[in-house]
Scaffold this active site. Structure first.
Site, PDB file in Angstrom:
ATOM      1  N   CYS A  10       0.868  -1.189   0.000  1.00  0.00           N
ATOM      2  CA  CYS A  10       0.000   0.000   0.000  1.00  0.00           C
ATOM      3  C   CYS A  10       0.900   1.231   0.000  1.00  0.00           C
ATOM      4  CB  CYS A  10      -0.898  -0.009   1.227  1.00  0.00           C
ATOM      5  SG  CYS A  10      -1.565   1.627   1.615  1.00  0.00           S
ATOM      6  N   VAL A  50      -5.940   1.220   5.157  1.00  0.00           N
ATOM      7  CA  VAL A  50      -4.641   1.464   5.758  1.00  0.00           C
ATOM      8  C   VAL A  50      -4.048   2.698   5.089  1.00  0.00           C
ATOM      9  CG1 VAL A  50      -4.044  -0.844   6.530  1.00  0.00           C
ATOM     10  CG2 VAL A  50      -3.653  -0.233   4.139  1.00  0.00           C
TER      11      VAL A  50
END
Lengths: 223, 223
Positions: A10, A50
């Site tokens: 990510c 996230v």
């Protein structure tokens, strides 16, 4: 100890990891399979995304740019945003560019389709049209990195800032899947090598996702 | 005089218009048909997006959140971000939520498909699947506004902040096309009426796009 809920591929989690490392702040890393929408995690961040940083007192912070600005305000050294308001605006414009435009046009098309779609099987097979769009779009963005670094030492001006971190966080994920055409954009590569050589970047280069090995040059500083 | 390049139904332009009005700063408004990619405009903002704020000296600023933070740093009164770092992080988290998640899941599906696709004919006919997704997604976001305002006077805490402006800027565009189901979310409506009643919001309520009239309740403060 503060805890960062993240995912290795990510780009927004990577941004916060580099900020924490630049500030020499200790933290525990907790991988979150955010696509499973675990209820304890949703309680930390209603967006279900996230990164989430949980501070020692238990306060949870979400949104990578918000977390980065918070850390820069509370732990001043080294500053990741300059003092001058116009210079700060330029950093933030680029943080917005890479987190918004680059992510939508490149990272999400490549890493999103190739990695996250496979991880979260609910979303089906990779979409080859999106992957092709990602391949096509990345050139314009690398040209822009070159354009900027021909005029400035770092992306937003004379010093290393959050803009460099935001850009390298996105590019490093695309590089992990082997999709950055560095050879066509040597100026962008020169800038990336400088970012990649920073100690704050070291942990990212050691990332290894089971079943998705990075290409050989990924962690190489003289690739 | 400073000039804001904007589009009346661009939520990010609206955010900056409200910030300028809250700060009681004078500015000229210049409508930019950004989809035409006018070269003089691209020179101001390589992203080719509105809003762009050109300051009196000629400096051009882009990215709504970056412009808002810049204006808040240079013109302190009234502050649109609180002083406490954790409270600032909460404001920025919500600015990110509405500019990112809400925009992608709601505004872009509704205003993007119904208005901007028609204006920029190159992009073809509105996509009915995206419009249906926008109708479905907005409920969760309005529920979130209600959840927040049941716990706080304003979205990010006890005072009116940039978070309220960012959320209302998005919602006001969706409201212009008549697609906010206010009657199902009275708590969200109560909050919106409070934002809408502020003098800084007045100019937005007077907007009128040729060929795309707003519904009757759009400018009504007691709708």
């Amino acid at each position: 100890m503060r805890t960062l809920y993240h995912h290795p591929l990510c780009p927004f989690s990577r941004l916060v990891r580099v900020v924490l490392a630049e500030k020499k702040l200790e933290f525990d890393l907790q991988i979150e399979k955010f696509w499973e929408r675990r209820s304890d995690f949703i309680a930390l961040n209603s967006a279900g995304e996230v990164p989430v940083l949980v501070e020692e007192g238990g306060t949870a912070l979400a949104d990578a740019a918000a977390i980065a600005e918070y850390l820069d305000e509370v732990h001043r050294e080294p500053p990741l945003l300059p003092a001058d308001p116009l210079a700060r605006a330029e950093v933030r414009r680029l943080v917005g560019w890479f987190g918004g435009k680059f992510h939508a046009e490149v990272t999400d098309n490549l890493v999103g389709e190739k990695v996250f779609k496979r991880l979260s099987t609910a979303h089906g097979e990779p979409d080859s049209r999106r992957i092709r769009a990602g391949y096509a779009n990345i050139h314009e963005h690398l040209d822009y990195v070159v354009w900027l670094t021909e005029r400035r030492a770092w992306l937003a001006g004379p010093v290393f800032t959050l803009a460099d971190i935001a850009a390298a966080a996105q590019l490093s994920c695309v590089d992990y899947v082997g999709d950055v055409p560095w050879e066509n954009h040597p100026g962008a590569k020169d800038w990336y090598v400088r970012v990649k050589s920073r100690p704050s970047f070291r942990a990212l280069l050691a990332d290894h996702l089971p079943g998705v090995p990075p290409p050989r040059h990924y962690a190489d500083l003289d690739f």
